[in-house]
Design a protein around this motif. Structure first.
Motif, mmCIF file in Angstrom:
data_model
loop_
_atom_site.group_PDB
_atom_site.id
_atom_site.type_symbol
_atom_site.label_atom_id
_atom_site.label_comp_id
_atom_site.label_asym_id
_atom_site.label_seq_id
_atom_site.Cartn_x
_atom_site.Cartn_y
_atom_site.Cartn_z
ATOM 1 N N GLN A 3 0.831 -1.206 0.000
ATOM 2 C CA GLN A 3 0.000 0.000 0.000
ATOM 3 C C GLN A 3 0.866 1.257 0.000
ATOM 4 O O GLN A 3 0.544 2.245 -0.670
ATOM 5 C CB GLN A 3 -0.922 -0.017 1.224
ATOM 6 N N LEU A 4 1.996 1.216 0.722
ATOM 7 C CA LEU A 4 2.910 2.355 0.745
ATOM 8 C C LEU A 4 3.439 2.636 -0.654
ATOM 9 O O LEU A 4 3.452 3.790 -1.114
ATOM 10 C CB LEU A 4 4.069 2.067 1.701
ATOM 11 N N TYR A 5 3.893 1.591 -1.339
ATOM 12 C CA TYR A 5 4.408 1.750 -2.708
ATOM 13 C C TYR A 5 3.346 2.304 -3.642
ATOM 14 O O TYR A 5 3.600 3.251 -4.403
ATOM 15 C CB TYR A 5 4.923 0.397 -3.219
ATOM 16 N N LEU A 6 2.153 1.741 -3.612
ATOM 17 C CA LEU A 6 1.092 2.164 -4.525
ATOM 18 C C LEU A 6 0.693 3.618 -4.274
ATOM 19 O O LEU A 6 0.428 4.364 -5.219
ATOM 20 C CB LEU A 6 -0.121 1.241 -4.368
ATOM 21 N N GLN A 7 0.678 4.028 -3.014
ATOM 22 C CA GLN A 7 0.310 5.402 -2.696
ATOM 23 C C GLN A 7 1.393 6.380 -3.127
ATOM 24 O O GLN A 7 1.095 7.471 -3.633
ATOM 25 C CB GLN A 7 0.010 5.521 -1.205
ATOM 26 N N LYS A 8 2.658 6.005 -2.946
ATOM 27 C CA LYS A 8 3.751 6.857 -3.418
ATOM 28 C C LYS A 8 3.700 6.993 -4.940
ATOM 29 O O LYS A 8 3.923 8.076 -5.496
ATOM 30 C CB LYS A 8 5.101 6.285 -2.972
ATOM 31 N N LEU A 9 3.428 5.890 -5.615
ATOM 32 C CA LEU A 9 3.331 5.904 -7.068
ATOM 33 C C LEU A 9 2.205 6.826 -7.523
ATOM 34 O O LEU A 9 2.369 7.613 -8.470
ATOM 35 C CB LEU A 9 3.089 4.485 -7.582
ATOM 36 N N HIS A 10 1.059 6.752 -6.851
ATOM 37 C CA HIS A 10 -0.094 7.570 -7.203
ATOM 38 C C HIS A 10 0.230 9.056 -7.072
ATOM 39 O O HIS A 10 -0.078 9.853 -7.964
ATOM 40 C CB HIS A 10 -1.265 7.195 -6.291
ATOM 41 N N ARG A 11 0.879 9.433 -5.980
ATOM 42 C CA ARG A 11 1.229 10.840 -5.768
ATOM 43 C C ARG A 11 2.280 11.301 -6.772
ATOM 44 O O ARG A 11 2.212 12.405 -7.316
ATOM 45 C CB ARG A 11 1.732 11.052 -4.340
ATOM 46 N N PHE A 12 3.266 10.447 -7.031
ATOM 47 C CA PHE A 12 4.352 10.809 -7.937
ATOM 48 C C PHE A 12 3.854 10.995 -9.370
ATOM 49 O O PHE A 12 4.264 11.928 -10.064
ATOM 50 C CB PHE A 12 5.424 9.709 -7.897
ATOM 51 N N ALA A 13 2.960 10.123 -9.820
ATOM 52 C CA ALA A 13 2.492 10.156 -11.210
ATOM 53 C C ALA A 13 1.534 11.308 -11.481
ATOM 54 O O ALA A 13 1.387 11.741 -12.628
ATOM 55 C CB ALA A 13 1.824 8.832 -11.562
ATOM 56 N N GLY A 14 0.879 11.837 -10.433
ATOM 57 C CA GLY A 14 -0.036 12.955 -10.627
ATOM 58 C C GLY A 14 -1.157 12.632 -11.594
ATOM 59 O O GLY A 14 -1.841 11.618 -11.460
ATOM 60 N N GLU A 15 -1.324 13.463 -12.602
ATOM 61 C CA GLU A 15 -2.401 13.268 -13.573
ATOM 62 C C GLU A 15 -2.189 12.033 -14.444
ATOM 63 O O GLU A 15 -3.109 11.580 -15.115
ATOM 64 C CB GLU A 15 -2.541 14.498 -14.458
ATOM 65 N N HIS A 16 -0.976 11.493 -14.421
ATOM 66 C CA HIS A 16 -0.691 10.280 -15.193
ATOM 67 C C HIS A 16 -0.823 9.013 -14.347
ATOM 68 O O HIS A 16 -0.443 7.925 -14.795
ATOM 69 C CB HIS A 16 0.719 10.354 -15.781
ATOM 70 N N SER A 17 -1.344 9.162 -13.145
ATOM 71 C CA SER A 17 -1.473 8.014 -12.261
ATOM 72 C C SER A 17 -2.381 6.952 -12.871
ATOM 73 O O SER A 17 -3.412 7.277 -13.472
ATOM 74 C CB SER A 17 -2.043 8.436 -10.903
ATOM 75 N N PRO A 18 -2.021 5.682 -12.717
ATOM 76 C CA PRO A 18 -2.890 4.604 -13.216
ATOM 77 C C PRO A 18 -4.126 4.396 -12.345
ATOM 78 O O PRO A 18 -4.996 3.600 -12.696
ATOM 79 C CB PRO A 18 -1.974 3.372 -13.172
#
Length: 308
Positions: free
Chosen positions: A59-74
């Motif tokens: 969950q930590l990884y997925l949340q960091k990925l979501h924030r990092f990707a911004g509008e490009h988040s999957p």
């Protein structure tokens, strides 16, 4: 520095050793992929409930990925516990894909190839291939099904010899050998140079620090600093062969293999050694970030990678 509340990957106990792989192979031979998938849903659900550290790390990884990707988040919204279950499930399915790869059941025609010409140029030649615990590197077997190419995979696992025996049981013509190492040093480089001189490939994971403390470089990953091992890069610079980065994984119900040539040869001049190494490592991490955004559930480091 590693936090006491967040153990390094090497401190996490392996659950069952090779027993899960042998059981999965048995079920595969009894009922094929469908039976294995049914069993995996039950096993992964049990693991997801009781392996709290893996669930939290996911969950930590997925949340960091979501924030990092911004509008490009999957993801349309902040990933939650449902996403962590899907993440662990994809890990289980990847094990099933590995078995099919070891059995030679995946053909090159099933793959979507990107940059294959860079890999084809290295058939029967020595090369260092950098990978991470992302996707399914066993897809390389399908890529070179028409070529005799020996592959050596460096691992930090004590049961490498048993795993090699397991691969031979799966496929007597297996041309992948796991080489156990404690750390990457001059002795390792000399041994691997002999392999490269014979035209073999060396595969090294660029996202795992050796069991014995190794040198690391702090490089941002998904917006936060993480420690990345320098050993793979130092070793590649000593070996003086082409260095490739390969990402192979399932995406949009297709199997993709992406090949990126990082350097014809790595060279780190003494005066600018740290800067040169940091630059090539950062380039690799940026490639990894791109593939994580494209296929977020293919990252299989189920511990706190950032230790923060």
């Amino acid at each position: 520095m590693t936090s006491s509340s967040s153990p390094r990957w090497s401190q996490l106990k392996e659950r069952g050793g090779l027993l899960p792989l042998n059981l999965m192979l048995l079920f595969y031979r009894l009922g094929g992929r469908k039976l294995c998938q049914l069993i995996l849903y039950v096993v992964i659900f049990w693991y997801w409930i009781f392996a709290s550290s893996a669930r939290q790390a996911s969950q930590l990884y997925l949340q960091k990925l979501h924030r990092f990707a911004g509008e490009h988040s999957p993801f349309e919204k902040q990933p939650n516990w449902k996403n962590s279950f899907q993440h662990l499930l994809q890990f289980g399915l990847c094990i099933l894909d590995k078995i099919e790869g070891w059995l030679g059941r995946i053909s090159e025609q099933q793959l979507e190839l990107h940059g294959h010409e860079q890999l084809r140029a290295q058939y029967q030649k020595g090369a260092v291939i950098l990978v991470s615990h992302f996707g399914n590197i066993e897809l390389l077997r399908a890529l070179k099904s028409e070529h005799v190419q020996k592959i050596n995979v460096l691992v930090y696992q004590k049961h490498a010899a048993k795993f090699n025996q397991f691969l031979k049981q799966l496929n007597s013509h297996a041309d992948i050998s796991l080489l156990p190492v404690d750390e990457l040093g001059i002795e390792t480089a000399i041994y691997l140079q002999e392999k490269l001189d014979q035209g073999e490939w060396i595969i090294i994971a660029a996202d795992r620090i050796p069991v014995q403390s190794g040198r690391v470089q702090a490089i941002p990953f998904l917006g936060c600093d993480a420690n990345w091992p320098q050993g793979a890069w130092i070793l590649a610079s000593l070996l003086k062969v082409p260095v490739l980065a390969i990402f192979s994984y399932q995406f949009d119900r297709a199997l993709h293999v992406y090949v990126h040539q990082l350097a014809e040869q790595l060279s780190f001049p003494r005066q600018t050694r740290c800067e040169a190494m940091q630059n090539i490592m950062r380039r690799y991490v940026e490639l990894l970030e791109q593939h994580c955004i494209r296929a977020p559930y293919q990252w299989f480091n189920f511990y706190n990678f950032w230790n923060k």
